[in-house]
Design a protein around this motif. Structure first.
Motif, PDB file in Angstrom:
ATOM      1  N   ASN A 212      -5.991   1.499  -5.062  1.00 44.81           N
ATOM      2  CA  ASN A 212      -6.602   2.309  -3.758  1.00 44.81           C
ATOM      3  C   ASN A 212      -7.022   3.567  -3.915  1.00 44.81           C
ATOM      4  O   ASN A 212      -7.968   4.172  -3.389  1.00 44.81           O
ATOM      5  CB  ASN A 212      -5.909   1.572  -2.620  1.00 44.81           C
ATOM      6  CG  ASN A 212      -5.776   0.375  -2.695  1.00 44.81           C
ATOM      7  OD1 ASN A 212      -6.772  -0.509  -3.018  1.00 44.81           O
ATOM      8  ND2 ASN A 212      -4.864  -0.246  -1.936  1.00 44.81           N
ATOM      9  N   PHE A 213      -5.971   4.437  -4.050  1.00 45.32           N
ATOM     10  CA  PHE A 213      -6.084   5.878  -4.335  1.00 45.32           C
ATOM     11  C   PHE A 213      -7.254   6.042  -5.236  1.00 45.32           C
ATOM     12  O   PHE A 213      -8.217   7.262  -4.886  1.00 45.32           O
ATOM     13  CB  PHE A 213      -4.880   6.267  -4.834  1.00 45.32           C
ATOM     14  CG  PHE A 213      -4.679   8.153  -4.901  1.00 45.32           C
ATOM     15  CD1 PHE A 213      -4.852   8.756  -3.850  1.00 45.32           C
ATOM     16  CD2 PHE A 213      -4.874   8.778  -6.227  1.00 45.32           C
ATOM     17  CE1 PHE A 213      -4.834  10.004  -3.821  1.00 45.32           C
ATOM     18  CE2 PHE A 213      -5.089   9.769  -6.131  1.00 45.32           C
ATOM     19  CZ  PHE A 213      -4.892  10.624  -5.057  1.00 45.32           C
ATOM     20  N   ASP A 214      -7.478   5.606  -6.274  1.00 47.80           N
ATOM     21  CA  ASP A 214      -8.524   6.047  -7.113  1.00 47.80           C
ATOM     22  C   ASP A 214      -9.974   5.656  -6.700  1.00 47.80           C
ATOM     23  O   ASP A 214     -10.794   6.076  -6.783  1.00 47.80           O
ATOM     24  CB  ASP A 214      -8.347   5.447  -8.510  1.00 47.80           C
ATOM     25  CG  ASP A 214      -7.403   6.350  -9.382  1.00 47.80           C
ATOM     26  OD1 ASP A 214      -7.196   7.485  -9.038  1.00 47.80           O
ATOM     27  OD2 ASP A 214      -6.907   5.881 -10.209  1.00 47.80           O
ATOM     28  N   GLU A 215      -9.954   4.356  -6.057  1.00 52.11           N
ATOM     29  CA  GLU A 215     -11.059   3.630  -5.564  1.00 52.11           C
ATOM     30  C   GLU A 215     -11.858   4.593  -4.399  1.00 52.11           C
ATOM     31  O   GLU A 215     -13.153   4.778  -4.573  1.00 52.11           O
ATOM     32  CB  GLU A 215     -10.994   2.093  -4.969  1.00 52.11           C
ATOM     33  CG  GLU A 215     -10.815   1.340  -5.893  1.00 52.11           C
ATOM     34  CD  GLU A 215     -10.034  -0.040  -5.503  1.00 52.11           C
ATOM     35  OE1 GLU A 215     -10.017  -0.184  -4.333  1.00 52.11           O
ATOM     36  OE2 GLU A 215     -10.041  -1.037  -6.454  1.00 52.11           O
ATOM     37  N   TRP A 216     -11.127   5.057  -3.354  1.00 52.51           N
ATOM     38  CA  TRP A 216     -11.472   5.750  -2.407  1.00 52.51           C
ATOM     39  C   TRP A 216     -11.959   7.211  -2.765  1.00 52.51           C
ATOM     40  O   TRP A 216     -13.093   7.499  -2.473  1.00 52.51           O
ATOM     41  CB  TRP A 216     -10.666   5.919  -1.056  1.00 52.51           C
ATOM     42  CG  TRP A 216      -9.494   6.919  -1.306  1.00 52.51           C
ATOM     43  CD1 TRP A 216      -8.187   6.836  -1.665  1.00 52.51           C
ATOM     44  CD2 TRP A 216      -9.672   8.191  -1.032  1.00 52.51           C
ATOM     45  NE1 TRP A 216      -7.767   7.889  -1.734  1.00 52.51           N
ATOM     46  CE2 TRP A 216      -8.596   8.951  -1.056  1.00 52.51           C
ATOM     47  CE3 TRP A 216     -11.076   9.117  -0.567  1.00 52.51           C
ATOM     48  CZ2 TRP A 216      -8.491  10.342  -1.048  1.00 52.51           C
ATOM     49  CZ3 TRP A 216     -10.777  10.542  -0.389  1.00 52.51           C
ATOM     50  CH2 TRP A 216      -9.278  11.173  -0.677  1.00 52.51           C
ATOM     51  N   ARG A 217     -11.408   7.698  -3.715  1.00 52.30           N
ATOM     52  CA  ARG A 217     -11.698   9.207  -4.422  1.00 52.30           C
ATOM     53  C   ARG A 217     -12.940   8.742  -5.049  1.00 52.30           C
ATOM     54  O   ARG A 217     -13.829   9.626  -4.895  1.00 52.30           O
ATOM     55  CB  ARG A 217     -10.643   9.571  -5.267  1.00 52.30           C
ATOM     56  CG  ARG A 217      -9.510  10.185  -4.659  1.00 52.30           C
ATOM     57  CD  ARG A 217      -8.960  11.138  -5.498  1.00 52.30           C
ATOM     58  NE  ARG A 217      -8.386  10.371  -6.756  1.00 52.30           N
ATOM     59  CZ  ARG A 217      -8.856  10.852  -7.690  1.00 52.30           C
ATOM     60  NH1 ARG A 217      -9.929  12.109  -8.185  1.00 52.30           N
ATOM     61  NH2 ARG A 217      -8.367  10.180  -8.900  1.00 52.30           N
TER      62      ARG A 217
ATOM     63  N   SER B 193       7.009   2.320 -10.977  1.00 58.18           N
ATOM     64  CA  SER B 193       7.494   1.175 -11.042  1.00 58.18           C
ATOM     65  C   SER B 193       6.258  -0.057 -11.330  1.00 58.18           C
ATOM     66  O   SER B 193       5.303   0.289 -11.176  1.00 58.18           O
ATOM     67  CB  SER B 193       8.002   0.967  -9.583  1.00 58.18           C
ATOM     68  OG  SER B 193       8.380  -0.573  -9.687  1.00 58.18           O
ATOM     69  N   SER B 194       6.798  -0.969 -12.159  1.00 54.40           N
ATOM     70  CA  SER B 194       5.862  -1.871 -12.379  1.00 54.40           C
ATOM     71  C   SER B 194       5.666  -2.993 -11.331  1.00 54.40           C
ATOM     72  O   SER B 194       4.835  -3.878 -11.745  1.00 54.40           O
ATOM     73  CB  SER B 194       6.313  -2.568 -13.816  1.00 54.40           C
ATOM     74  OG  SER B 194       7.515  -3.545 -13.409  1.00 54.40           O
ATOM     75  N   THR B 195       5.991  -2.873 -10.099  1.00 54.87           N
ATOM     76  CA  THR B 195       5.743  -3.715  -9.113  1.00 54.87           C
ATOM     77  C   THR B 195       4.216  -3.759  -8.866  1.00 54.87           C
ATOM     78  O   THR B 195       3.406  -2.907  -8.954  1.00 54.87           O
ATOM     79  CB  THR B 195       6.590  -3.295  -7.647  1.00 54.87           C
ATOM     80  OG1 THR B 195       6.151  -2.144  -7.384  1.00 54.87           O
ATOM     81  CG2 THR B 195       8.020  -3.376  -8.236  1.00 54.87           C
ATOM     82  N   SER B 196       3.696  -4.912  -8.127  1.00 50.74           N
ATOM     83  CA  SER B 196       2.251  -5.183  -7.849  1.00 50.74           C
ATOM     84  C   SER B 196       1.865  -4.079  -6.747  1.00 50.74           C
ATOM     85  O   SER B 196       0.702  -3.525  -6.802  1.00 50.74           O
ATOM     86  CB  SER B 196       1.917  -6.507  -7.535  1.00 50.74           C
ATOM     87  OG  SER B 196       2.799  -6.846  -6.567  1.00 50.74           O
ATOM     88  N   SER B 197       2.881  -3.845  -5.826  1.00 57.31           N
ATOM     89  CA  SER B 197       2.659  -2.849  -4.691  1.00 57.31           C
ATOM     90  C   SER B 197       2.214  -1.322  -5.214  1.00 57.31           C
ATOM     91  O   SER B 197       1.194  -0.994  -4.480  1.00 57.31           O
ATOM     92  CB  SER B 197       3.668  -3.007  -3.666  1.00 57.31           C
ATOM     93  OG  SER B 197       4.857  -2.442  -4.337  1.00 57.31           O
ATOM     94  N   ALA B 198       3.298  -1.107  -6.162  1.00 58.12           N
ATOM     95  CA  ALA B 198       2.757   0.346  -6.698  1.00 58.12           C
ATOM     96  C   ALA B 198       1.447   0.446  -7.487  1.00 58.12           C
ATOM     97  O   ALA B 198       0.792   0.962  -7.078  1.00 58.12           O
ATOM     98  CB  ALA B 198       3.799   0.638  -7.672  1.00 58.12           C
ATOM     99  N   ALA B 199       1.173  -0.739  -8.141  1.00 57.20           N
ATOM    100  CA  ALA B 199      -0.159  -0.908  -8.698  1.00 57.20           C
ATOM    101  C   ALA B 199      -1.305  -0.905  -7.839  1.00 57.20           C
ATOM    102  O   ALA B 199      -2.442  -0.191  -8.042  1.00 57.20           O
ATOM    103  CB  ALA B 199      -0.028  -1.979  -9.926  1.00 57.20           C
ATOM    104  N   SER B 200      -0.991  -1.622  -6.997  1.00 52.62           N
ATOM    105  CA  SER B 200      -2.198  -1.687  -5.720  1.00 52.62           C
ATOM    106  C   SER B 200      -2.233  -0.291  -5.214  1.00 52.62           C
ATOM    107  O   SER B 200      -3.557   0.072  -4.813  1.00 52.62           O
ATOM    108  CB  SER B 200      -1.864  -2.863  -4.488  1.00 52.62           C
ATOM    109  OG  SER B 200      -2.747  -2.703  -3.813  1.00 52.62           O
TER     110      SER B 200
END
Length: 297
Positions: free
Chosen positions: A25-30, A14-21
């Protein structure tokens, strides 16, 4: 060390901001987990004393027609993303390391934004090396529940099933990239093994993780091969792919849930940790498949 670029899988979202956020976050902690630890993330082709992520296609796994024609195929993309490697040394065998309060990978995940909403799941493989000093090589792989676990029935069953099922299916495929001929002969340059049957494996199921402990000392043959390999470890580069073995036609083709390349590792690079961490500080967990992944997440 220059920051790594984490591997991003491309899914329709989905193009919603929540999905993008959530994706960010998934990539940042990894990225934090990948770049931390004493065993560094290095270049796949030229790195040494570190680890890297080999492409799945360097491994051969059971293909769609395996049970009729014994055909094998390149494994393709892993189901889970790499989330770091730990090389640990202790005065006692380290077990259930993902529940330790000092586990840096799980701490990075818990410290990430929107942690409770991220629905991230981690599989940790703890290769326990016996000796006067005990070592553990811990490989971490992570994903979103609805992307790779709930959509893959075999992996879902492995995570939520019994220990007996896990031991009957937990499989490793190896490839010696560089190393003396004696190591290639002993290990097998391209070999596959049901680790759950060849070695004693323990399973720790937490609320958002599964840790697999592989006791290499439980097999005299494995211990002998390991001692041989450790004798020339700085000259050895090995690829290891982990998967749930397919044993029926509907489960084919096999898919790796993770893979790691260990590049000319030095024993002295291990992080010293206390093997007697008080269990009272261990985070809540369950075992033997008592906790299940929520299919609606």
């Amino acid at each position: 060390m220059r920051p790594v670029k984490v591997k991003r899988k491309h899914h329709h979202r989905s193009s919603t901001s929540s999905a993008a956020s959530t994706t960010c976050n998934f990539d940042e902690w990894r990225e934090e987990a990948i770049n931390g630890g004493s065993l560094k993330h290095v270049d796949l082709h030229n790195g040494s004393n570190g680890w890297a992520s080999p492409p799945g296609d360097v491994f051969s796994v059971r293909g769609p027609n395996y049970f009729t024609k014994k055909g094998k195929v390149p494994a393709g993309e892993w189901l889970l993303n790499p989330a770091g490697v730990d090389w640990l040394r202790s005065n006692a065998k380290l077990d259930h390391v993902l529940a330790r309060p000092d586990n840096r990978v799980m701490n990075a995940l818990r410290s990430s934004k929107n942690y409770e909403k991220s629905k991230t799941f981690v599989i940790g493989i703890n290769l326990q090396v016996p000796g006067r000093d005990h070592y553990s090589a811990v490989f971490y792989f992570a994903t979103k529940l609805n992307e790779s676990i709930n959509s893959n029935p075999l992996l879902y069953q492995f995570i939520n099933g019994t220990d007996a099922f896990r031991s009957s299916r937990f499989k490793i495929v190896n490839k010696i990239v560089n190393g003396p001929w004696i190591v290639k002969t002993a290990v097998g340059n391209r070999s596959a093994c049901l680790l759950g049957k060849a070695l004693n494996c323990s399973y720790h199921r937490g609320p958002n993780y599964l840790e697999i402990g592989v006791d290499i000392g439980s097999s005299a043959i494995a211990t002998a091969i390991l001692r041989l390999a450790l004798g020339c470890v700085t000259a050895v580069t090995i690829d290891m792919g982990f998967l749930v073995e397919s044993q029926t036609d509907p489960e084919l083709p096999e898919r790796l849930f993770g893979a790691v390349r260990i590049c000319q590792m030095e024993m002295g690079s291990a992080t010293l940790v206390d093997g007697a961490t008080p269990t009272s500080k261990v985070l809540p967990m369950s075992s033997g498949g008592e906790s299940e992944v929520d299919e609606d997440q």
